[in-house]
Design an enzyme around this catalytic site. Structure first.
Site, PDB file in Angstrom:
ATOM      1  CG  PHE B 121      -2.324   0.723   0.784  1.00 30.24           C
ATOM      2  CD1 PHE B 121      -3.069  -0.972   0.233  1.00 30.24           C
ATOM      3  CD2 PHE B 121      -2.655   0.680   1.625  1.00 30.24           C
ATOM      4  CE1 PHE B 121      -4.211  -0.074  -0.126  1.00 30.24           C
ATOM      5  CE2 PHE B 121      -4.463   1.454   1.191  1.00 30.24           C
ATOM      6  CZ  PHE B 121      -4.950   0.029   0.662  1.00 30.24           C
ATOM      7  CD  GLN B 234      -5.252  10.139   3.037  1.00 31.03           C
ATOM      8  OE1 GLN B 234      -6.313   9.490   3.340  1.00 31.03           O
ATOM      9  NE2 GLN B 234      -4.288  10.715   3.432  1.00 31.03           N
ATOM     10  CG  HIS B 236      -8.414   7.924  -1.299  1.00 30.58           C
ATOM     11  ND1 HIS B 236      -8.395   7.699  -2.901  1.00 30.58           N
ATOM     12  CD2 HIS B 236      -8.434   7.505  -1.117  1.00 30.58           C
ATOM     13  CE1 HIS B 236      -7.934   6.255  -2.507  1.00 30.58           C
ATOM     14  NE2 HIS B 236      -7.859   5.909  -1.529  1.00 30.58           N
ATOM     15  CG  LEU B 250     -12.405   4.746  -1.747  1.00 28.86           C
ATOM     16  CD1 LEU B 250     -11.520   6.762  -1.958  1.00 28.86           C
ATOM     17  CD2 LEU B 250     -11.642   4.192  -0.174  1.00 28.86           C
ATOM     18  CD  GLU B 253      -3.042   3.540  -1.191  1.00 25.90           C
ATOM     19  OE1 GLU B 253      -4.124   4.727  -1.213  1.00 25.90           O
ATOM     20  OE2 GLU B 253      -1.530   3.300  -0.845  1.00 25.90           O
ATOM     21  NE  ARG B 309      -4.828   7.033   0.994  1.00 29.48           N
ATOM     22  CZ  ARG B 309      -6.237   5.599   1.218  1.00 29.48           C
ATOM     23  NH1 ARG B 309      -6.481   6.487   2.536  1.00 29.48           N
ATOM     24  NH2 ARG B 309      -6.216   4.350   1.291  1.00 29.48           N
ATOM     25  CG  HIS B 380     -10.406   8.613   2.150  1.00 31.46           C
ATOM     26  ND1 HIS B 380     -11.938   7.809   2.263  1.00 31.46           N
ATOM     27  CD2 HIS B 380      -9.710   7.941   2.238  1.00 31.46           C
ATOM     28  CE1 HIS B 380     -11.700   6.568   2.505  1.00 31.46           C
ATOM     29  NE2 HIS B 380      -9.720   7.032   2.372  1.00 31.46           N
ATOM     30  NE  ARG B 415      -6.633   7.673   7.594  1.00 33.29           N
ATOM     31  CZ  ARG B 415      -7.048   6.723   6.506  1.00 33.29           C
ATOM     32  NH1 ARG B 415      -6.080   5.460   6.684  1.00 33.29           N
ATOM     33  NH2 ARG B 415      -8.118   7.492   4.626  1.00 33.29           N
TER      34      ARG B 415
END
Lengths: 278, 606
Positions: B121, B234, B236, B250, B253, B309, B380, B415
C-alpha cells in the site's frame, strides 16, 4: 526516469487517439415519477413525486433529490451509497433491492417507479422499517469459539481454500433483503420460530469456520427452526452480494441436522468419535 | 416533568465504527457499565467501507518488516507533525490488535503457509496490510460487532447526540435524540469516548456518508476541548467521477497495490514525472521495477502510483489543470493492462478486487478487467481532530476521550492508507480502557438541568420556526456549504479564497440559525440535517482558520501562495479552542522533541 508510455488496451473502448471511457447507456428522459410510500405505523399511501433524471442515477439519488427539494421529512436509511453497508433496502417496483445499486436505466421510466419499504418488517416511517428483530435474533446464536491456537505465539494456520468457503458467507452486508423476501417470515410471520436466511448464513459462517469448535446443530433444529425453510431459493435470488444462500449455506446445515438427528448409523458412530465436529 | 428518558452508564461511547466498538469492548472488559450510541444501525458505520486493509507489521510476507519500519513510515507520511508517541504505540501494538481480531472470528486472506497475508500500500515500505479481498472493513466491523453484542453493552442505535454536558469542567453526560421517535435521551456518565469519525460532508465531492458531519469534533469543541491539525484534510486520489451520481465513491488504493497504473489522456504514466525528494530512494524509476514490486519482488522499489495520497491527488489535479485529464475531469486508472503480464489476469482482478469489479460494473457500466476507470480526488479523511494524550487518548477536557478519525495526532499531515483501521483498533482499545479507569477513579458528577433544557430548546427550535416563509431549507444550506468548501478550501488553497470562505461560513451560519423544518419529530431527516448544520459549520470554520494560519505546504495541506514546506512550521501543531467570548481561537503548540531512540529509528530508516 521512465520514458516508455504505456497505453491501455483500446480495443474495448472504441477510442482511437485519445482515451475515452465507454458509456453505452442511452440518454434517459429528463424527468421521472416516483410513487413513494409515505406513512407511519398507523398506515400510509403512495405519493407521486416527479424529479429530474441525470445519467447514471440510481433510485437512492432520486429519493435524495425528492427529499432535498420537495419533501424534507421523507424518511430513508442510507450510508455508503456503494452497496457495501446494506442500509437502503426497499422494494422497487415490487422487487427487494438496494436503492443505491438500482440504476434508473434498468427501470421503465415511462411509468411511475414505485418505492416502498420492506414489507416483512413493521413500518416506522416512509421507507424506514423496524429491523430490530434481526439484531435480537443474532444474540440468540452461540458466538464464535475458536480451537486452541496452533502456534506458540497464539496464532492459527489456515489455508486459503478453507477461508474462501466461509468468506462467501462473511460477504453478507446485513441488508435483510433475504429476510424480507422469505415467505416463512413475510407470509407466515414465524419470527419467533425461525431465524431466517440471513442468520442461517451467519450460522453457516460460524459452523464452517476453520477454527470454530462450538456446536450449533441442536439449536439449528429447535431454536433456529431450520426445518421451516423449504428451499424456494427466493433469498438467493435477491441477495445483492450474490451469496448462494440456499445451496451453500442452508442445505449443508440441513444435512448436518439430518446427520445428527435422523441418521441412526451416524449417531452410533458419533458416540465413538465425539470431540470435534465436521 | 423533563421531556426525556435518562440512562446511566459509567462510560458512554459515541460512534459504533471500529474505534467505538473496540472502545466499548475494552471498557466493558475493564468492568465498566457501557453505553454505545450510534447514528445508524449497528454495522453500517464508515469502517464497513474500508477496502484495502489494516496496516500492522506482522512481517508475515516480508520478514524485514518491524514496528520500527512501520513507525518510520507513518512519521514520514505524516511529514513529522505526528504525535510521535501515538505513532510509536500504533506501530508496536497493531500486530496484536489484528491477531486479536482473528481470535474473535475474523478471516483474513492467507499466505501459502497459512498465516495472515499482507499486501502493498502507498507509503508502506513492505507489504503490510492484512486484508480480505477489498472488503477488509466489512470483515473488521462485523467481527467487532458480533463480538460486542455478547459483552453486555447497552446499544442505542439510531441515536444522535446534540450536546455534551459538563459539571465543573468535567464531562457529566450528553443529550441526544433517537431518530425513530425524535425523543430526547439524557445519558449520565463519568466518562465519554468520542469515536464519531470524520467531516467529509463538509465537502461536495466525498467518499463519506451523511453521518460524517464532524459531530465529535464539534461537540468536543463546544464543551471546551481543544482540536488540532484541522487544516489537514485527506483527499483520496482515486474516487469515481462518472457518472455524476457516483462522484466521490472510493476506488481502493488496492487497485494500485495490485499493479494498477495512472494514465493521462495521452496514455502517459505521469506519476513518474514528479517523485518527491524524500521518497526518491524508495521509489522505482522505471515501469519494469514498479511492476516487479507489485508482484512481490523484494529487491524492487514501489511504483510512483503508491506514493502518499496527498502527492498522488495533487499530481492528478496537475494533469487535469494542464489539459491532460480524462473527459470528465479526472485521469485513468488502469488495472486491465496486467493481462499483458499475467495469464489469468481477469480472474486475478476479480479475485483480488471483487467489490471494485462489482461497483464499476453495476454503477458505471465498466468492466475493469478490460477497460480503464476514470478517477479523481475525493474528500476522504481528516487527519486533524480532537487533541488527545498519546497514551490515554484523553482530551483536554477531563473525562472526555477520543479515538479513531475524530482524534488527532497519529497521522500528522497525511495519513497512510491502512493506518486508519489499525488506528481504530489500537486507540479504540486504549481509549476504552482509560475511560473505564477514569470512571472508576472519579466520583460521580451531577448533570445540570439548565444545560439539558437549553440543549432541548435549541434542538427543537427549527420546528418553532417552521418550514417555508423566507428561511432556507436545511438541505440548501448544507449544499451551499459543501460547494463552497470544495471550491475554496479544497486540495489547492490560497489565502484570498479562504478569507472568502470564512465570510461565506459566517453568512451560512446566520442562515442555519434561521432554518426551519416541516413535519413532526418522528424519523425526520430534514430536522436531523438542520441539527447537523452547526457541527458542519464549526468544523468548516476550524479547517479554514487553521488552513489560513499554516503558511506553508505540507501533507494534505497545499497552499498555492506558499507552495514550499517550511521547516519552521514543522515544529508546531495548530490548535483550535473556543475562547471565553465564544469565538474560535488559534494557537501554535510546539511539538515535543523526539526521544533519542525514536529519532534514531527515523534516521536509520531514511
Amino acid at each position: 526516469m521512465a520514458t516508455e508510455t504505456l497505453k491501455p488496451d483500446l480495443a474495448d473502448t472504441g477510442a482511437s487517439e485519445e482515451l475515452e471511457p465507454p458509456h453505452r447507456q442511452p440518454d434517459p428522459p429528463a424527468t421521472a415519477t416516483f410513487r413513494v410510500w409515505r406513512g407511519d405505523r398507523e398506515g400510509g399511501q403512495l405519493v407521486d413525486y416527479t424529479t429530474s433524471v441525470s445519467p447514471g442515477m440510481v433510485v437512492l439519488d432520486a429519493i435524495h433529490q425528492i427529499q432535498a427539494d420537495q419533501a424534507n421529512d421523507l424518511a430513508v436509511r442510507w450510508n455508503c451509497k456503494a452497496g457495501k453497508c446494506g442500509s437502503c433496502s426497499a422494494e422497487v417496483n415490487g422487487m427487494p433491492k438496494l436503492m443505491c445499486m438500482t440504476r434508473l436505466s434498468e427501470l421503465p421510466l415511462e411509468k411511475p417507479v414505485t418505492v416502498e419499504p420492506m414489507r416483512s418488517f413493521p413500518p416506522v416511517k416512509d421507507l424506514v422499517t423496524d429491523v430490530s428483530w434481526n439484531f435480537r435474533v443474532k444474540t440468540r446464536i452461540k458466538p464464535f469459539r475458536p480451537r486452541a491456537p496452533d502456534a506458540a505465539d497464539g496464532t492459527w494456520r489456515m489455508t486459503q481454500p478453507d477461508v474462501d468457503r466461509v468468506q462467501e458467507f462473511r460477504k453478507c452486508i446485513e441488508c435483510f433483503l433475504c429476510q424480507d423476501v422469505c415467505h416463512v417470515l413475510r407470509d407466515h410471520q414465524l419470527q419467533e420460530e425461525f431465524i431466517g436466511p440471513r442468520f442461517l448464513v451467519h450460522v453457516a459462517a460460524l459452523e464452517m469456520h476453520p477454527l470454530d469448535v462450538e456446536d450449533r446443530v441442536a439449536d439449528l433444529r429447535r431454536a433456529h427452526g431450520i426445518g421451516y425453510c423449504n428451499i424456494t431459493k427466493c433469498c438467493t435470488q435477491v441477495c445483492p452480494e450474490h451469496i448462494t444462500i440456499t445451496d451453500n449455506a442452508i442445505i449443508p446445515l440441513k444435512e448436518r441436522v439430518v446427520d445428527e438427528f435422523f441418521d441412526p448409523l451416524g449417531r452410533v458412530l458419533k458416540v465413538f468419535s465425539r470431540g470435534g465436529k465436521a | 416533568m423533563p421531556d426525556y428518558q435518562t440512562f446511566d452508564h459509567d462510560v458512554l461511547v459515541v460512534g459504533a465504527g471500529g474505534a467505538g466498538l473496540r472502545a466499548a469492548i475494552a471498557a466493558s472488559a475493564a468492568g465498566a457499565k457501557v453505553g454505545l450510541v450510534c447514528k445508524s444501525l449497528l454495522g453500517k458505520a464508515h469502517t464497513v467501507m474500508a477496502e484495502g486493509g489494516v496496516a500492522a507489521a506482522l512481517a508475515n510476507v516480508d520478514d524485514r518488516d518491524s514496528w520500527r519500519v512501520h513507525f518510520a513510515d507513518t512519521m514520514r507520511g505524516g511529514q513529522y507533525l505526528n504525535n510521535w508517541r501515538m505513532a510509536e504505540l500504533h506501530a508496536r501494538e497493531a500486530p496484536d490488535r489484528v491477531r486479536e481480531l482473528e481470535a474473535w472470528g475474523a478471516l483474513f486472506d492467507r499466505t501459502p503457509d497459512g498465516r495472515i497475508l499482507q499486501r502493498n500500500f502507498g507509503g508502506h515500505k513492505y507489504p503490510r496490510l492484512a486484508h480480505v479481498g477489498d472488503r477488509t472493513g466489512l470483515e473488521m466491523i462485523r467481527t467487532l460487532q458480533d463480538h460486542a453484542v455478547y459483552q453486555g453493552i447497552d446499544v442505542h442505535m439510531e441515536c444522535t447526540l446534540v450536546r455534551l454536558l459538563t459539571d465543573g469542567g468535567r464531562v457529566a453526560g450528553a443529550l441526544g435524540y433517537d431518530r425513530e421517535r425524535g425523543r430526547f435521551r439524557l445519558f449520565r456518565c463519568r466518562a465519554i469516548v468520542l469515536a464519531t469519525g470524520g467531516i467529509g460532508r463538509a465537502y461536495s465531492i466525498t467518499s463519506n456518508s451523511w453521518e460524517y458531519t464532524g459531530d465529535g469534533q464539534a461537540l468536543a469543541y463546544g464543551a471546551g476541548a481543544a482540536l488540532q491539525d484541522m487544516e489537514f484534510v485527506q483527499f483520496h486520489p482515486t474516487g469515481m467521477i462518472w457518472p455524476p451520481s457516483v462522484r466521490g465513491i472510493l476506488v481502493t488504493e488496492g487497485v494500485r497495490g495490485e499493479g494498477g497504473v495512472l494514465l493521462n489522456r495521452q496514455g502517459k504514466r505521469f506519476m513518474f514525472d514528479d517523485i518527491p525528494e524524500n521518497y526518491r530512494n524508495q521509489t522505482a524509476d522505471n515501469e519494469e521495477e514498479g511492476w516487479r514490486y507489485t508482484q512481490g519482488d523484494k529487491s524492487a522499489r514501489r511504483p510512483p502510483e503508491l506514493l502518499t495520497r496527498d502527492h498522488v491527488a495533487r499530481s492528478i489535479l496537475r494533469e487535469v489543470r494542464e489539459g491532460r485529464g480524462s473527459p470528465h475531469g479526472g485521469v485513468f486508472l488502469d488495472i486491465a493492462w496486467i493481462k499483458r503480464r499475467l495469464p489469468q489476469a481477469r480472474e486475478h482482478i476479480i479475485k483480488k478486487l471483487p467489490s471494485m469489479y462489482h461497483q464499476f460494473k453495476q454503477l458505471a457500466d465498466i468492466d475493469i478487467t478490460t477497460t480503464p476507470m476514470e478517477v479523481g480526488p475525493t474528500t476522504h479523511y481528516v487527519m486533524g481532530g480532537i487533541r488527545v494524550d498519546g497514551d490515554t487518548q484523553r482530551s483536554t477536557l477531563p473525562g472526555l476521550f477520543a479515538a479513531g478519525e475524530c482524534a488527532a495526532g497519529l497521522h500528522g499531515a497525511n495519513r497512510l492508507g491502512g493506518n486508519s483501521l489499525s488506528d481504530l483498533l489500537v486507540f479504540g482499545k486504549r481509549a476504552g480502557e482509560f475511560a473505564a479507569a477514569f470512571a472508576r477513579e472519579h466520583a460521580g458528577v451531577t448533570v445540570d438541568s439548565g444545560q439539558v433544557e437549553d440543549a432541548v430548546r435549541c434542538a427543537l427550535a427549527p420546528f418553532e420556526r417552521g418550514a417555508g416563509a423566507d428561511g432556507r431549507g436545511p438541505y440548501q444550506v448544507q449544499q451551499d456549504l459543501q460547494t463552497m468548501m470544495q471550491e475554496l478550501v479544497g486540495i489547492v488553497r490560497t489565502e484570498p479564497e479562504m478569507a472568502r470562505a470564512l465570510d461565506g461560513i459566517a453568512r451560512l451560519a446566520e442562515q442555519a440559525r434561521q432554518v426551519g423544518v416541516a413535519g413532526n419529530r418522528e424519523y425526520n431527516p430534514g430536522w436531523h440535517t438542520a441539527l447537523d448544520l452547526p457541527n458542519l459549520l464549526t468544523i468548516s470554520e476550524a479547517v479554514t482558520r487553521a488552513a489560513i494560519e499554516r503558511r506553508e505546504s505540507r501533507g494534505g495541506h497545499f497552499r498555492e501562495d506558499f507552495p514550499e514546506k517550511d521547516p519552521t512550521w514543522g515544529k508546531f501543531n495548530i490548535v483550535v479552542r473556543r475562547g471565553s467570548d465564544g469565538r474560535m481561537q488559534l494557537s501554535r503548540e510546539p511539538i515535543p522533541p523526539l526521544p533519542a531512540e525514536l529519532a534514531a529509528i527515523i534516521e536509520e530508516q531514511k
